[in-house]
Design an enzyme around this catalytic site. Structure first.
Site, PDB file in Angstrom:
ATOM      1  N   LYS A 175      -4.035 -10.379  -6.848  1.00 44.29           N
ATOM      2  CA  LYS A 175      -5.256 -10.638  -6.081  1.00 44.29           C
ATOM      3  C   LYS A 175      -6.426  -9.819  -6.624  1.00 44.29           C
ATOM      4  O   LYS A 175      -6.235  -8.672  -7.018  1.00 44.29           O
ATOM      5  CB  LYS A 175      -4.973 -10.222  -4.627  1.00 44.29           C
ATOM      6  CG  LYS A 175      -5.964 -10.662  -3.615  1.00 44.29           C
ATOM      7  CD  LYS A 175      -5.656 -10.054  -2.252  1.00 44.29           C
ATOM      8  CE  LYS A 175      -5.984  -8.570  -2.195  1.00 44.29           C
ATOM      9  NZ  LYS A 175      -6.047  -7.973  -0.872  1.00 44.29           N
ATOM     10  N   LYS A 229     -10.676  -4.379  -5.089  1.00 42.41           N
ATOM     11  CA  LYS A 229     -11.628  -3.340  -5.495  1.00 42.41           C
ATOM     12  C   LYS A 229     -10.954  -2.203  -6.251  1.00 42.41           C
ATOM     13  O   LYS A 229     -11.614  -1.436  -6.932  1.00 42.41           O
ATOM     14  CB  LYS A 229     -12.416  -2.818  -4.291  1.00 42.41           C
ATOM     15  CG  LYS A 229     -11.661  -2.707  -3.001  1.00 42.41           C
ATOM     16  CD  LYS A 229     -12.601  -2.714  -1.786  1.00 42.41           C
ATOM     17  CE  LYS A 229     -11.852  -3.084  -0.509  1.00 42.41           C
ATOM     18  NZ  LYS A 229     -12.708  -3.447   0.605  1.00 42.41           N
ATOM     19  N   LYS A 260       0.833  -1.215   0.000  1.00 39.72           N
ATOM     20  CA  LYS A 260       0.000   0.000   0.000  1.00 39.72           C
ATOM     21  C   LYS A 260       0.861   1.256   0.000  1.00 39.72           C
ATOM     22  O   LYS A 260       0.464   2.276  -0.553  1.00 39.72           O
ATOM     23  CB  LYS A 260      -0.957   0.008   1.195  1.00 39.72           C
ATOM     24  CG  LYS A 260      -2.131  -0.933   0.994  1.00 39.72           C
ATOM     25  CD  LYS A 260      -3.329  -0.510   1.826  1.00 39.72           C
ATOM     26  CE  LYS A 260      -4.502  -1.429   1.555  1.00 39.72           C
ATOM     27  NZ  LYS A 260      -5.669  -1.133   2.373  1.00 39.72           N
TER      28      LYS A 260
HETATM   29  P1  TYM Z   1     -10.193  -6.275   3.516  1.00 38.06           P
HETATM   30  O1  TYM Z   1     -11.268  -5.280   3.779  1.00 38.06           O
HETATM   31  O2  TYM Z   1      -9.121  -5.923   2.547  1.00 38.06           O
HETATM   32  O3  TYM Z   1     -10.814  -7.643   3.022  1.00 38.06           O
HETATM   33  C1  TYM Z   1     -11.891  -8.242   3.710  1.00 38.06           C
HETATM   34  C2  TYM Z   1     -11.760  -9.744   3.764  1.00 38.06           C
HETATM   35  O4  TYM Z   1     -11.817 -10.297   2.454  1.00 38.06           O
HETATM   36  C3  TYM Z   1     -10.676 -11.073   2.198  1.00 38.06           C
HETATM   37  N1  TYM Z   1     -10.310 -10.865   0.791  1.00 38.06           N
HETATM   38  C4  TYM Z   1     -10.091 -11.855  -0.077  1.00 38.06           C
HETATM   39  N2  TYM Z   1     -10.155 -13.174   0.059  1.00 38.06           N
HETATM   40  C5  TYM Z   1      -9.888 -13.931  -1.029  1.00 38.06           C
HETATM   41  N3  TYM Z   1      -9.554 -13.412  -2.233  1.00 38.06           N
HETATM   42  C6  TYM Z   1      -9.474 -12.074  -2.418  1.00 38.06           C
HETATM   43  N4  TYM Z   1      -9.157 -11.573  -3.598  1.00 38.06           N
HETATM   44  C7  TYM Z   1      -9.756 -11.230  -1.304  1.00 38.06           C
HETATM   45  N5  TYM Z   1      -9.785  -9.886  -1.125  1.00 38.06           N
HETATM   46  C8  TYM Z   1     -10.128  -9.679   0.169  1.00 38.06           C
HETATM   47  C9  TYM Z   1      -9.618 -10.560   3.157  1.00 38.06           C
HETATM   48  O5  TYM Z   1      -8.655 -11.546   3.422  1.00 38.06           O
HETATM   49  C10 TYM Z   1     -10.449 -10.219   4.363  1.00 38.06           C
HETATM   50  O6  TYM Z   1     -10.700 -11.367   5.136  1.00 38.06           O
HETATM   51  N6  TYM Z   1      -7.462  -5.706   7.636  1.00 38.06           N
HETATM   52  C11 TYM Z   1      -8.641  -6.318   7.087  1.00 38.06           C
HETATM   53  C12 TYM Z   1      -9.919  -5.890   7.774  1.00 38.06           C
HETATM   54  C13 TYM Z   1      -9.894  -6.052   9.252  1.00 38.06           C
HETATM   55  C14 TYM Z   1     -10.033  -7.269   9.971  1.00 38.06           C
HETATM   56  C15 TYM Z   1      -9.973  -6.896  11.341  1.00 38.06           C
HETATM   57  C16 TYM Z   1     -10.215  -8.599   9.585  1.00 38.06           C
HETATM   58  C17 TYM Z   1      -9.750  -5.056  10.166  1.00 38.06           C
HETATM   59  N7  TYM Z   1      -9.801  -5.566  11.411  1.00 38.06           N
HETATM   60  C18 TYM Z   1     -10.064  -7.869  12.330  1.00 38.06           C
HETATM   61  C19 TYM Z   1     -10.302  -9.544  10.596  1.00 38.06           C
HETATM   62  C20 TYM Z   1     -10.224  -9.184  11.950  1.00 38.06           C
HETATM   63  C21 TYM Z   1      -8.745  -5.949   5.619  1.00 38.06           C
HETATM   64  O7  TYM Z   1      -8.196  -4.976   5.175  1.00 38.06           O
HETATM   65  O8  TYM Z   1      -9.559  -6.734   4.898  1.00 38.06           O
END
Ligand code: TYM
Length: 335
Positions: A201, A204, A119
């Site tokens: 990956k 969005k 990032k």
């Molecule tokens: P975020 O918002 O980027 O993504 C949300 C969840 O979706 C999963 N994910 C994917 N899984 C498979 N293939 C993909 N292409 C893909 N893109 C996203 C991510 O692994 C995630 O599970 N830091 C986290 C959010 C967060 C969080 C937490 C998660 C904040 N606090 C506490 C668990 C526990 C994040 O940025 O996810």
């Protein structure tokens, strides 16, 4: 949440950033698995808006997306009666615990986080302290609720491991305070790749290679028909040599519940011209009820407000208990 006359059930915590519309990646890597976990665990599911502002957001859009994400959570099958569903910024203990945990996290540990490295390359003109300390806030999210399991996609595994390390360190200094959480990563769909570039990956920030939960069926079909494949003709699961086809097979399997072997059999002797629209159809059917229900829920703002207000109250009650314990252990005078 806890049932009378039985041992307390194990806890689940997870969240998604409202920094963009929900994608098929976040659905398959996370939400799809959150739903059945509600039968066996006490689940806490969050919309992590405080994480979203680690990169610049449009305020009106962030507000709208937060509510849309809530509607989509419910439409995907999260049950706000059985589970706690809330918005992160409504529970101030997240920021409070993050400060304390930041004092037990090393600069070097945060510097090694892959997502920070990626990032900060992407937002080279805006590498904030928030972007750097983001995993500390994530650790606070998880540890506040004494979560046993954290269902996430593959890309979040490193953050959950850091959370464990910080919890372990704190417990070592002050005696047992936090439950050590484990990442819970699905077999199929843990890393859904971009349809336009199967080496990166699905995300969005790449709208062409990304399917959104709210995409119309014809848009989804178009994206799958354009998906990058290879110069062969065989539908075979081989991520190393056939990344595009293997990604489509993964999506097909996660959507239909079939194994890769079963899916290979379905498409045996058929070319990509048949395979790609079939994957598109499977995804359209998977998402159709979600899209329709989320549309209905978005029209009922009072219902959504009721959910996030009650969710924040329940979450805050649990979070306050942990924070009190932490403040006492580190030596703060009780209020
Ligand atoms: P975020 O918002 O980027 O993504 C949300 C969840 O979706 C999963 N994910 C994917 N899984 C498979 N293939 C993909 N292409 C893909 N893109 C996203 C991510 O692994 C995630 O599970 N830091 C986290 C959010 C967060 C969080 C937490 C998660 C904040 N606090 C506490 C668990 C526990 C994040 O940025 O996810």
């Amino acid at each position: 949440m806890e049932q009378a006359n039985s041992a307390p059930r194990k806890r689940i915590f997870s969240g998604i950033q409202p920094s963009g519309d929900l994608t098929l990646g976040s659905y398959m890597g996370a939400i799809k698995n959150w739903v059945p976990l509600q039968d066996e665990y006490d689940c806490i599911y969050c919309i992590v808006d405080m994480h979203a502002i680690t990169v610049r957001q449009d305020p009106a859009l962030l507000r709208r997306r937060t509510l849309e994400q809530l509607a989509q959570y419910i439409a995907c099958g999260l049950d706000p009666v059985r589970s706690v569903v809330f918005i992160q910024s409504h529970v101030p203990q997240h920021a409070e615990l993050a400060w304390v945990l930041g004092c037990y996290t090393q600069f070097g540990e945060l510097s090694r986080m892959t997502q920070f490295k990626d990032k900060s390359k992407k937002h080279a003109d805006n590498i904030t302290a928030g972007l750097f300390t983001y995993p500390v806030l994530m650790a606070a999210d998880i540890l506040l609720y004494q979560a046993d399991l954290v269902p996430v996609g593959q890309d979040q595994k490193q953050h959950v491991e850091l959370c464990r390390d910080v919890a372990q360190r704190f417990n070592g200094v002050y005696s047992d305070t936090f439950t050590l959480p484990e990442p819970f990563i699905p077999k199929m769909g843990a890393r859904v790749m971009s349809l336009g570039d199967p080496s990166s990956k699905m995300s969005k920030s790449d709208p062409d290679g990304c399917v959104f939960l709210m995409d119309a069926p014809e848009v989804i079909q178009k994206k799958f028909k354009r998906a990058v494949t290879d110069s062969e003709t065989q539908v075979r699961f081989d991520p190393e040599h056939k990344p595009g086809i293997s990604n489509l097979l993964t999506i097909y399997c996660a959507a239909t519940g079939k194994s890769p072997e079963e899916a290979e059999e379905v498409f045996q002797g058929q070319g990509y011209g048949v395979f790609k629209p079939a994957v598109g159809d499977a995804v359209v059917e998977l998402l159709r009820p979600i899209r329709e229900e989320a549309g209905r829920l978005m029209a009922d703002k009072a219902y959504l407000e009721g959910i996030y207000k009650e969710g924040a109250e329940r979450a805050s009650h649990l979070a306050a208990k942990t924070l009190r314990k932490v403040y006492k252990k580190v030596g703060f005078v009780a209020r």
